[in-house]
Structures are given as structure tokens and as C-alpha cells.
Scaffold this motif. Structure first.
Motif, PDB file in Angstrom:
ATOM      1  N   ILE A   1       0.822  -1.219   0.000  1.00 33.60           N
ATOM      2  CA  ILE A   1       0.000   0.000   0.000  1.00 33.60           C
ATOM      3  C   ILE A   1       0.852   1.264   0.000  1.00 33.60           C
ATOM      4  N   TRP A   2       2.172   1.122  -0.061  1.00 40.40           N
ATOM      5  CA  TRP A   2       3.100   2.242   0.066  1.00 40.40           C
ATOM      6  C   TRP A   2       2.896   3.269  -1.041  1.00 40.40           C
ATOM      7  N   ASN A   3       3.030   4.547  -0.696  1.00 35.00           N
ATOM      8  CA  ASN A   3       3.000   5.603  -1.701  1.00 35.00           C
ATOM      9  C   ASN A   3       4.419   5.717  -2.275  1.00 35.00           C
ATOM     10  N   HIS A   4       4.678   4.950  -3.323  1.00 40.98           N
ATOM     11  CA  HIS A   4       6.032   4.879  -3.869  1.00 40.98           C
ATOM     12  C   HIS A   4       6.443   6.196  -4.534  1.00 40.98           C
ATOM     13  N   ASP A   5       5.481   6.951  -5.029  1.00 38.29           N
ATOM     14  CA  ASP A   5       5.813   8.234  -5.660  1.00 38.29           C
ATOM     15  C   ASP A   5       6.417   9.214  -4.660  1.00 38.29           C
ATOM     16  N   LYS A   6       5.879   9.207  -3.441  1.00 36.71           N
ATOM     17  CA  LYS A   6       6.345  10.136  -2.421  1.00 36.71           C
ATOM     18  C   LYS A   6       7.312   9.491  -1.429  1.00 36.71           C
ATOM     19  N   GLY A   7       7.469   8.176  -1.505  1.00 41.76           N
ATOM     20  CA  GLY A   7       8.373   7.486  -0.595  1.00 41.76           C
ATOM     21  C   GLY A   7       7.891   7.491   0.836  1.00 41.76           C
TER      22      GLY A   7
ATOM     23  N   SER B   1       4.299   6.222   3.663  1.00 41.10           N
ATOM     24  CA  SER B   1       3.073   5.447   3.839  1.00 41.10           C
ATOM     25  C   SER B   1       1.850   6.299   3.514  1.00 41.10           C
ATOM     26  N   PRO B   2       0.720   5.673   3.184  1.00 38.16           N
ATOM     27  CA  PRO B   2      -0.509   6.433   2.946  1.00 38.16           C
ATOM     28  C   PRO B   2      -0.905   7.293   4.144  1.00 38.16           C
ATOM     29  N   LEU B   3      -0.671   6.792   5.353  1.00 39.20           N
ATOM     30  CA  LEU B   3      -0.998   7.583   6.539  1.00 39.20           C
ATOM     31  C   LEU B   3      -0.229   8.893   6.563  1.00 39.20           C
ATOM     32  N   MET B   4       1.049   8.844   6.187  1.00 41.03           N
ATOM     33  CA  MET B   4       1.860  10.054   6.152  1.00 41.03           C
ATOM     34  C   MET B   4       1.344  11.016   5.087  1.00 41.03           C
ATOM     35  N   THR B   5       1.024  10.487   3.923  1.00 38.09           N
ATOM     36  CA  THR B   5       0.510  11.327   2.841  1.00 38.09           C
ATOM     37  C   THR B   5      -0.774  12.028   3.255  1.00 38.09           C
ATOM     38  N   ILE B   6      -1.698  11.281   3.833  1.00 40.09           N
ATOM     39  CA  ILE B   6      -2.991  11.838   4.228  1.00 40.09           C
ATOM     40  C   ILE B   6      -2.830  12.852   5.357  1.00 40.09           C
ATOM     41  N   THR B   7      -1.963  12.544   6.325  1.00 35.46           N
ATOM     42  CA  THR B   7      -1.748  13.463   7.442  1.00 35.46           C
ATOM     43  C   THR B   7      -1.156  14.780   6.955  1.00 35.46           C
ATOM     44  N   LYS B   8      -0.223  14.709   6.013  1.00 39.91           N
ATOM     45  CA  LYS B   8       0.336  15.930   5.434  1.00 39.91           C
ATOM     46  C   LYS B   8      -0.748  16.745   4.734  1.00 39.91           C
ATOM     47  N   GLN B   9      -1.629  16.070   4.013  1.00 43.75           N
ATOM     48  CA  GLN B   9      -2.703  16.765   3.315  1.00 43.75           C
ATOM     49  C   GLN B   9      -3.664  17.430   4.302  1.00 43.75           C
ATOM     50  N   GLN B  10      -4.000  16.727   5.377  1.00 44.58           N
ATOM     51  CA  GLN B  10      -4.857  17.317   6.413  1.00 44.58           C
ATOM     52  C   GLN B  10      -4.208  18.554   7.016  1.00 44.58           C
ATOM     53  N   THR B  11      -2.915  18.457   7.281  1.00 43.26           N
ATOM     54  CA  THR B  11      -2.195  19.579   7.875  1.00 43.26           C
ATOM     55  C   THR B  11      -2.181  20.777   6.936  1.00 43.26           C
ATOM     56  N   GLU B  12      -1.955  20.518   5.662  1.00 48.51           N
ATOM     57  CA  GLU B  12      -1.948  21.611   4.681  1.00 48.51           C
ATOM     58  C   GLU B  12      -3.313  22.296   4.608  1.00 48.51           C
ATOM     59  N   LYS B  13      -4.382  21.520   4.611  1.00 48.16           N
ATOM     60  CA  LYS B  13      -5.730  22.095   4.549  1.00 48.16           C
ATOM     61  C   LYS B  13      -6.029  22.911   5.809  1.00 48.16           C
TER      62      LYS B  13
END
Length: 201
Positions: free
Chosen positions: A88-94, A96-108
Motif C-alpha cells: 500500500i506504500w506511496n512509492h511516488d512520495k516514498g 506510507s498512505p498515513l503520512m501522505t494523508i496526514t500531510k494533506q490534512q495539515t496543509e488544509k
């Protein structure tokens, strides 16, 4: 209102040689549970070791649990858990999905606060088990001049193994600060109409 654009000054009624203090800010620190830095063996082992050593997660006596954890579970589990993370790894960003989503929540959240309060509110996130650590983000907020911090565990329902352990780590981080900002945590929000509406959408 806070005026974070004001230059660093000495507090009123302080002696002339008092260190200057930065303009006051409010910090909002979002907290998520945990993610390994990578899905390979050693990052997985470090992550699982921290997670499974938490008394809020496994409440067995250490003398009974730690030998089992260190000698058996952490020898085998990083391989199977690493394979699951890899799938399930986000290979584009290197990350985990949890990290990607948390960053997006923080940005919003940061965008919304900036629209309302300009640069008077600092929004960031931390991870209970892994990086960035709670302690590093509390330190950064204090350094940035946050005199108040709202700590927001991203779990709608309260549980000791989620909100409880995140709050514990936040308070431990505050214990290491010579000067402590005023601090608040949030109540469970599973029944908030706005949250339910967001899930429905």
C-alpha cells in the motif's frame, strides 16, 4: 488579537537585560498514530518496537512481555508487516498512505487558519510512533513563539491506545521544555455534525 508580525521585544516591566521574546503565536499540533520510515526490516522493527512497547497498547508486565517481543515477535513480524506496508506504500512520495494523508490534512488546516488569522497560527503535525516526533514539533512550536498549543489527536473516539498515548507523549514533550506554553487537548468529536457530514460526503 495576537500580533505575530511584531518584532521581538522585552516583556513589559522586565529588566532591560531580559531576553527579547518573539511575537506571540498559537500552535495547532495534529497528531496521528504511527508509520515506519520505510517498509524494510530495520525501520519496521524500530516502529513496531516503539509501538508494541507502549503500556497503553500492551499492558503486560515488562519482564514478561519484552523478552517475547524482542526475541520472537520483532524477529519475524517486521517481514510480514513490511510486506503489507509495501503493498500500500506511496512509492511516488516514498512514504506510507498515513503520512501522505496526514500531510494533506495539515496543509488544509494551515490554509484555513491562514485565511482567518494570517501568520498568527502555526499548524503542524507529529506522529506518535515514528517521525516527525511529538517532542521535535513541540520544540519547534516553542522556538517559533507559540505561547499556546492546541494538541489535536486525529481520532474521533477516545481510546487509551490512540488519544491517550498521543496525549501522554505530548505532555512528556512539555515536561522537557524550560518554559511551557499553555496547552489544551480536544475532546472526542465522533458525534460532531460537521464530522458526520464530512464522512457522509
Amino acid at each position: 488579537m495576537l500580533d505575530s508580525s511584531a518584532p521581538a521585544t522585552c516583556p513589559a516591566h522586565a529588566p532591560a537585560d531580559h531576553p527579547k521574546i518573539k511575537g506571540e503565536k498559537v500552535g495547532i499540533l495534529l497528531a496521528n498514530l504511527g508509520t515506519p520510515d520505510d517498509y524494510s526490516y530495520w525501520p519496521m522493527r524500530r516502529y513496531l518496537g516503539e509501538f508494541l512497547s507502549d503500556k497503553r497498547v500492551i499492558d503486560y508486565p515488562a519482564w514478561k512481555w519484552q523478552p517475547l517481543l524482542q526475541l520472537i515477535i520483532l524477529t519475524k513480524r517486521p517481514f510480514s508487516s513490511g510486506a503489507a506496508y509495501k503493498s500500500i506504500w506511496n512509492h511516488d512520495k516514498g512514504e506510507s498512505p498515513l503520512m501522505t494523508i496526514t500531510k494533506q490534512q495539515t496543509e488544509k488546516m494551515a490554509e484555513a487558519m491562514a485565511q482567518r488569522y494570517g501568520d498568527q497560527v502555526m499548524v503542524d503535525f507529529c506522529i506518535r510512533y515514528g517521525n516527525p516526533s511529538t517532542q521535535s514539533k513541540v520544540r519547534a512550536m516553542v522556538e517559533a513563539g507559540c505561547q499556546k498549543i492546541l494538541f489535536v489527536p486525529l481520532y474521533p473516539h477516545y481510546a487509551g491506545a490512540t488519544s491517550g498515548t498521543a496525549n501522554d507523549e505530548f505532555f512528556r514533550a512539555l515536561m522537557k521544555e524550560t518554559w511551557q506554553p499553555a496547552a489544551r487537548t480536544i475532546a472526542p468529536y465522533f458525534d460532531e455534525p460537521a464530522y458526520i457530514e464530512a464522512l457522509a460526503r
